[in-house]
Design a protein around this motif. Structure first.
Motif, PDB file in Angstrom:
ATOM      1  N   ALA A  27     -58.291 -18.513  79.945  1.00 46.04           N
ATOM      2  CA  ALA A  27     -57.311 -17.436  80.069  1.00 46.04           C
ATOM      3  C   ALA A  27     -57.133 -17.050  81.525  1.00 46.04           C
ATOM      4  CB  ALA A  27     -57.751 -16.233  79.241  1.00 46.04           C
ATOM      5  N   ARG A  28     -58.255 -16.995  82.253  1.00 48.19           N
ATOM      6  CA  ARG A  28     -58.150 -16.632  83.667  1.00 48.19           C
ATOM      7  C   ARG A  28     -57.381 -17.697  84.442  1.00 48.19           C
ATOM      8  NH1 ARG A  28     -63.646 -15.400  83.091  1.00 48.19           N
ATOM      9  NH2 ARG A  28     -64.208 -17.232  84.313  1.00 48.19           N
ATOM     10  N   SER A  29     -57.662 -18.977  84.145  1.00 51.00           N
ATOM     11  CA  SER A  29     -57.030 -20.051  84.914  1.00 51.00           C
ATOM     12  C   SER A  29     -55.536 -20.132  84.628  1.00 51.00           C
ATOM     13  CB  SER A  29     -57.701 -21.395  84.599  1.00 51.00           C
ATOM     14  OG  SER A  29     -57.506 -21.726  83.242  1.00 51.00           O
ATOM     15  N   ARG A  30     -55.105 -19.774  83.406  1.00 54.19           N
ATOM     16  CA  ARG A  30     -53.696 -19.879  83.065  1.00 54.19           C
ATOM     17  C   ARG A  30     -52.856 -18.849  83.796  1.00 54.19           C
ATOM     18  NH1 ARG A  30     -53.241 -21.311  76.602  1.00 54.19           N
ATOM     19  NH2 ARG A  30     -54.054 -23.425  76.756  1.00 54.19           N
ATOM     20  N   ARG A  31     -53.491 -17.742  84.229  1.00 51.65           N
ATOM     21  CA  ARG A  31     -52.727 -16.752  84.976  1.00 51.65           C
ATOM     22  C   ARG A  31     -52.295 -17.327  86.328  1.00 51.65           C
ATOM     23  NH1 ARG A  31     -57.046 -13.054  83.305  1.00 51.65           N
ATOM     24  NH2 ARG A  31     -56.364 -11.954  81.427  1.00 51.65           N
ATOM     25  N   PHE A  32     -53.118 -18.223  86.877  1.00 45.26           N
ATOM     26  CA  PHE A  32     -52.757 -18.906  88.121  1.00 45.26           C
ATOM     27  C   PHE A  32     -52.635 -20.385  87.806  1.00 45.26           C
ATOM     28  CE2 PHE A  32     -53.919 -21.130  92.086  1.00 45.26           C
ATOM     29  CZ  PHE A  32     -52.880 -20.668  92.884  1.00 45.26           C
ATOM     30  N   ASP A  33     -51.427 -20.826  87.592  1.00 42.98           N
ATOM     31  CA  ASP A  33     -51.198 -22.192  87.124  1.00 42.98           C
ATOM     32  C   ASP A  33     -50.009 -22.788  87.880  1.00 42.98           C
ATOM     33  OD1 ASP A  33     -51.171 -24.524  85.725  1.00 42.98           O
ATOM     34  OD2 ASP A  33     -50.699 -23.655  83.779  1.00 42.98           O
ATOM     35  N   PRO A  34     -50.206 -23.107  89.163  1.00 45.55           N
ATOM     36  CA  PRO A  34     -49.079 -23.571  89.980  1.00 45.55           C
ATOM     37  C   PRO A  34     -48.498 -24.910  89.534  1.00 45.55           C
ATOM     38  CG  PRO A  34     -51.152 -23.879  91.143  1.00 45.55           C
ATOM     39  CD  PRO A  34     -51.476 -23.068  89.914  1.00 45.55           C
TER      40      PRO A  34
END
Length: 206
Positions: A27-34
Motif C-alpha cells: 500500500a505504501r509503495s503504490r502511493r509512489f508509483d512513477p
C-alpha cells in the motif's frame, strides 16, 4: 495516558504509535508509483496479444498491471487513447529493431541478407508480435485515425532501406516484409528462407 506514549509525542491510534499496525508495504509503495503508466501500457499490449483489441477492457488491463481500476481513467482519457499509446510503443519497438538490422549493412548484398534475416530471425520468431501486428492492422482498417501509426511505421521501414535501394524498390521490399508477416500469421506452414531470399533477389535485381 501511557507515560511512554506521552514522552515520545505519539498519540494512541496515530501512525507509528504503539498498538497501531504499520501500513502494508504494498500500500505504501503504490502511493509512489512513477512507473504505473508505463506498466499499464505494457499490460495493455499483453492483454491485446491474448484476447485481441475487441476483448480489451479497463478492468482486464488494470488487473494485469496490478493497479487500481481508477488509474486507467487517471492516465488515459478513454480506451482509444490507451490503444493508441500502446500501439505507438509497440510500433516504435519493432521499427527500432528493423533499423538496427540495416545499420550493419554496407552494400546492397548485405542489405538483401539483412532483409531475409529480419524476416526469419526476428519478425517471424514471436507469435506475440505477429498477433499484435495484425491487431494493429485490423484496428487501422476499421478506424482511419489509427492509420497515422501504420503510415509512420512504414515510412521508418522504407527509410532504413533507402540507402541501398531506389524508392520504388524500397516500397516493394517493405510490402514483401509486411506481406510475409501476414502470411505467417495465417498459414500453418512458415515461409521458407530460401524462397524469401529468392523473392528479395527478384525484387531488387532491377
Amino acid at each position: 495516558m501511557d507515560a511512554d506514549a506521552t514522552s515520545s509525542g505519539a498519540t494512541p491510534g496515530s501512525p507509528g504509535s504503539p498498538g497501531t499496525p504499520a501500513a502494508p508495504a504494498t500500500a505504501r509503495s503504490r502511493r509512489f508509483d512513477p512507473d504505473r503508466r508505463a506498466r499499464i501500457i505494457d499490460a495493455a499490449l499483453d492483454v491485446i496479444a491474448e484476447v485481441g483489441v475487441a476483448g480489451v477492457s479497463h478492468r482486464k488491463v488494470a488487473a494485469r498491471a496490478d493497479v487500481p481500476l481508477g488509474s486507467m481513467t487517471y492516465h488515459f482519457d478513454d480506451m482509444d487513447q490507451l490503444l493508441r499509446v500502446s500501439f505507438e510503443k509497440f510500433a516504435d519497438t519493432i521499427a527500432t529493431r528493423y533499423e538496427q538490422w540495416f545499420r550493419q549493412a554496407t552494400n546492397a548484398d548485405e542489405a538483401r541478407a539483412a532483409v531475409v534475416g529480419l524476416i526469419h530471425a526476428d519478425l517471424l520468431d514471436s507469435q506475440r508480435e505477429l498477433v499484435l501486428t495484425t491487431e494493429l492492422y485490423t484496428l487501422a482498417a476499421r478506424k482511419p485515425e489509427f492509420r497515422t501509426l501504420t503510415c509512420d511505421w512504414m515510412a521508418r521501414s522504407r527509410r532504413a532501406l533507402r540507402p541501398f535501394f531506389d524508392e520504388p524498390t524500397t516500397h516493394l521490399l517493405d510490402a514483401l516484409i509486411e506481406g510475409l508477416f501476414i502470411h505467417a500469421a495465417l498459414d500453418t506452414t512458415p515461409p521458407e528462407r530460401a524462397r524469401t531470399a529468392e523473392a528479395v533477389r527478384r525484387i531488387t535485381s532491377g
